[in-house]
Design a protein around this motif. Structure first.
Motif, PDB file in Angstrom:
ATOM      1  N   HIS A   1      -6.653 -15.540 -35.747  1.00  0.00           N
ATOM      2  CA  HIS A   1      -5.682 -16.330 -34.973  1.00  0.00           C
ATOM      3  C   HIS A   1      -6.271 -17.532 -34.243  1.00  0.00           C
ATOM      4  CE1 HIS A   1      -6.539 -14.414 -30.989  1.00  0.00           C
ATOM      5  NE2 HIS A   1      -6.819 -13.371 -31.715  1.00  0.00           N
ATOM      6  N   ALA A   2      -7.198 -18.236 -34.925  1.00  0.00           N
ATOM      7  CA  ALA A   2      -7.678 -19.500 -34.344  1.00  0.00           C
ATOM      8  C   ALA A   2      -6.468 -20.400 -34.108  1.00  0.00           C
ATOM      9  CB  ALA A   2      -8.653 -20.169 -35.295  1.00  0.00           C
TER      10      ALA A   2
ATOM     11  N   ARG B   1      -0.284  -5.613 -25.474  1.00  0.00           N
ATOM     12  CA  ARG B   1      -1.663  -5.674 -25.978  1.00  0.00           C
ATOM     13  C   ARG B   1      -1.834  -6.735 -27.055  1.00  0.00           C
ATOM     14  NH1 ARG B   1      -4.750  -1.820 -23.969  1.00  0.00           N
ATOM     15  NH2 ARG B   1      -4.027   0.280 -23.558  1.00  0.00           N
ATOM     16  N   PHE B   2      -3.008  -7.381 -27.034  1.00  0.00           N
ATOM     17  CA  PHE B   2      -3.407  -8.334 -28.077  1.00  0.00           C
ATOM     18  C   PHE B   2      -4.941  -8.341 -28.122  1.00  0.00           C
ATOM     19  CE2 PHE B   2      -3.555 -12.794 -29.871  1.00  0.00           C
ATOM     20  CZ  PHE B   2      -2.880 -12.502 -31.035  1.00  0.00           C
ATOM     21  N   THR B   3      -5.541  -9.464 -28.469  1.00  0.00           N
ATOM     22  CA  THR B   3      -6.997  -9.467 -28.744  1.00  0.00           C
ATOM     23  C   THR B   3      -7.855  -9.143 -27.516  1.00  0.00           C
ATOM     24  OG1 THR B   3      -6.729 -10.906 -30.631  1.00  0.00           O
ATOM     25  CG2 THR B   3      -8.881 -10.924 -29.605  1.00  0.00           C
TER      26      THR B   3
ATOM     27  N   ASP C   1     -15.848 -13.411 -34.758  1.00  0.00           N
ATOM     28  CA  ASP C   1     -15.578 -13.885 -36.129  1.00  0.00           C
ATOM     29  C   ASP C   1     -14.165 -13.497 -36.560  1.00  0.00           C
ATOM     30  OD1 ASP C   1     -18.029 -15.020 -36.377  1.00  0.00           O
ATOM     31  OD2 ASP C   1     -18.919 -13.424 -37.597  1.00  0.00           O
ATOM     32  N   LEU C   2     -13.814 -12.237 -36.292  1.00  0.00           N
ATOM     33  CA  LEU C   2     -12.478 -11.765 -36.700  1.00  0.00           C
ATOM     34  C   LEU C   2     -11.387 -12.515 -35.932  1.00  0.00           C
ATOM     35  CD1 LEU C   2     -13.296  -7.944 -36.871  1.00  0.00           C
ATOM     36  CD2 LEU C   2     -12.751  -9.435 -38.808  1.00  0.00           C
ATOM     37  N   GLU C   3     -11.627 -12.717 -34.653  1.00  0.00           N
ATOM     38  CA  GLU C   3     -10.651 -13.444 -33.832  1.00  0.00           C
ATOM     39  C   GLU C   3     -10.413 -14.847 -34.409  1.00  0.00           C
ATOM     40  OE1 GLU C   3     -12.047 -14.387 -29.855  1.00  0.00           O
ATOM     41  OE2 GLU C   3     -10.011 -14.214 -29.092  1.00  0.00           O
ATOM     42  N   ARG C   4     -11.513 -15.497 -34.773  1.00  0.00           N
ATOM     43  CA  ARG C   4     -11.402 -16.849 -35.322  1.00  0.00           C
ATOM     44  C   ARG C   4     -10.638 -16.844 -36.637  1.00  0.00           C
ATOM     45  NH1 ARG C   4     -16.084 -18.239 -33.589  1.00  0.00           N
ATOM     46  NH2 ARG C   4     -17.170 -17.210 -35.262  1.00  0.00           N
ATOM     47  N   HIS C   5     -10.943 -15.875 -37.490  1.00  0.00           N
ATOM     48  CA  HIS C   5     -10.255 -15.816 -38.788  1.00  0.00           C
ATOM     49  C   HIS C   5      -8.773 -15.504 -38.607  1.00  0.00           C
ATOM     50  CE1 HIS C   5      -9.451 -15.049 -42.994  1.00  0.00           C
ATOM     51  NE2 HIS C   5      -8.791 -13.976 -42.598  1.00  0.00           N
TER      52      HIS C   5
END
Ligand code: ATP
Ligand code: MG
Length: 225
Positions: free
Chosen positions: A141-142, A113-115, A135-139
């Motif tokens: 693990h962009a 499992r991941f994003t 937004d959280l994804e970008r913060h």
């Protein structure tokens, strides 16, 4: 060669990528009972047999903080957006302490499992705002996304049968495993939409079939890496 230390922050990756080839990031996804954990151990052995150094890990979890958050996430009822926030807090620690350093060393990371799971469960299943998740994804693990995602696909009814069997054998089911069929229908649908949107990253595996048939597909995928 400068050697990064796990947990020393985002610069570790910059230091080492000049010297080592970055590792491959593989994630396992699918609704509860699809077979991710069943196949993870076999996949680790298959990858190691091909000479890869493999770090096997899972989400939520993979660090001391992540495992503590996992206990809360899998046991405690909470607001759906709190669930997304805690998932990404656990993920941030996991990225900094485990995933990034391993990839920078050139290891293969196999993560249960991941994003995609956050998009599918909190987004698709619980209706958490896409803007918040993005937004959280970008913060968190962009620039660090899976290279390959194996989506173990089963209908909700198959998942239910397997989970009921596990419960009958004495295994307590967690908060998500106790969700109703229509929740798993939404989660599965969200997963399949993500797979359709990114066909080069995803391999969708029909995980209704007997274990040996699923494993044959996995062997084929591993041999093509
Ligand atoms: N292809 C299969 N055929 C029959 N049974 C299977 C198959 N794959 C997995 N199972 C069984 O289904 C149950 C759930 O499998 P597993 O724990 O691997 O699922 P999972 O995707 O990791 O679920 P979770 O998301 O809840 O961790 C186990 O009892 C496992 O033995
Ligand atoms: Mg599992």
């Amino acid at each position: 060669m400068a050697t990064p230390v796990a947990g020393k922050g985002p610069f570790a990756r910059t230091i080492v990528t000049a010297n080592a080839q970055r590792g491959c990031f593989i994630t396992l996804e699918g609704i509860d009972g699809a077979g991710k954990s069943t196949h993870a151990a076999w996949l680790v052995d298959a990858l190691r047999a091909r000479g890869r150094s493999v770090v096997a890990t899972r989400e939520p979890g993979g660090t001391t903080i992540g495992e503590a958050l996992r206990e809360l996430l899998l046991r405690q009822p909470m607001a759906h957006d709190s669930e997304a926030l805690l998932m990404f807090a656990a993920r941030r620690e996991h990225l900094l302490q485990v995933i990034e350093p391993a990839l920078a060393r050139g290891d293969t990371v196999l993560c249960d499992r991941f994003t995609d799971a956050t998009w599918a469960y909190q987004g698709g299943g619980h209706g958490v705002s896409k803007t918040l998740i993005a937004d959280l994804e970008r913060h968190v693990h962009a620039g660090c996304n899976p290279d390959l995602t194996l989506l173990f696909d089963v209908p909700a009814a198959v998942s239910r049968q397997r989970l009921d069997r596990m419960r009958a054998e004495g295994r307590a089911l967690d908060k998500f495993e106790q969700e109703a069929a229509n929740f798993f229908d939404r989660v599965r649908d969200a997963y399949l939409k993500r797979a359709a949107a990114e066909p080069s990253r995803f391999r969708v595996i029909d995980a209704r079939r007997p274990l040996a048939e699923v494993r044959a597909d996995l062997a084929h995928i591993v041999s093509g890496l």
